[in-house]
Design a protein around this motif. Sequence first.
Motif, short mmCIF file in Angstrom:
data_model
loop_
_atom_site.label_atom_id
_atom_site.label_comp_id
_atom_site.label_asym_id
_atom_site.label_seq_id
_atom_site.Cartn_x
_atom_site.Cartn_y
_atom_site.Cartn_z
N LEU A 118 0.76 -1.09 -0.03
CA LEU A 118 0.10 -0.10 -0.17
C LEU A 118 1.03 1.17 0.16
CD1 LEU A 118 -2.63 -1.04 2.50
CD2 LEU A 118 -2.84 -0.68 0.10
N CYS A 119 1.87 1.27 0.64
CA CYS A 119 2.90 2.38 0.70
C CYS A 119 3.45 2.56 -0.80
CB CYS A 119 3.87 2.23 1.71
SG CYS A 119 5.17 3.32 1.99
N LEU A 120 3.89 1.52 -1.45
CA LEU A 120 4.66 1.57 -2.54
C LEU A 120 3.42 2.02 -3.63
CD1 LEU A 120 6.43 -1.96 -2.75
CD2 LEU A 120 7.55 0.84 -2.76
N ALA A 121 2.22 1.38 -3.54
CA ALA A 121 1.02 1.78 -4.43
C ALA A 121 0.82 3.44 -4.38
CB ALA A 121 -0.18 0.98 -4.03
N SER A 122 1.15 3.99 -3.11
CA SER A 122 0.74 5.41 -2.95
C SER A 122 1.86 6.30 -3.62
CB SER A 122 0.68 5.77 -1.67
OG SER A 122 1.90 5.59 -0.99
#
Length: 126
Positions: A118-122
């Motif tokens: 989720l961090c990478l997707a943001s």
Amino acid sequence: MHCRKNDPHRVEQRTGQEDLLAYWLTAIAEFHSLHTQLSNCLVVHNHSLPSSPETAQWIGQCSVRQVKTLIATMHNELEALLNDANQFERLTKREGYEQLATHVNHVRHLNQQAKTLLCLASLPTG
């Protein structure tokens, strides 16, 4: 999905029963929330028009394949937990809590992976 013994978040099998249940409740609530967030990322991604075929395979800095794989792994862990729960009555109390501790560790590990994705997707693509 094996947790390392030196993992500071690892629940030991000798953890008290009340503590273990509290850890499980926390982990499974977070698991549900993170699963929902990952699923929503895919829905948003699938409904947006990618600017190129290359960016269509990415959600931020995370590949769509990674998200789908983690969601499938999360489903598998939930199925394993449900299957094991059906057999808890056949286990001794100690064996049941040991099995639950193992599931808590797996769920926590998956939660950490979900947070990372989720961090990478943001992050912006490219």
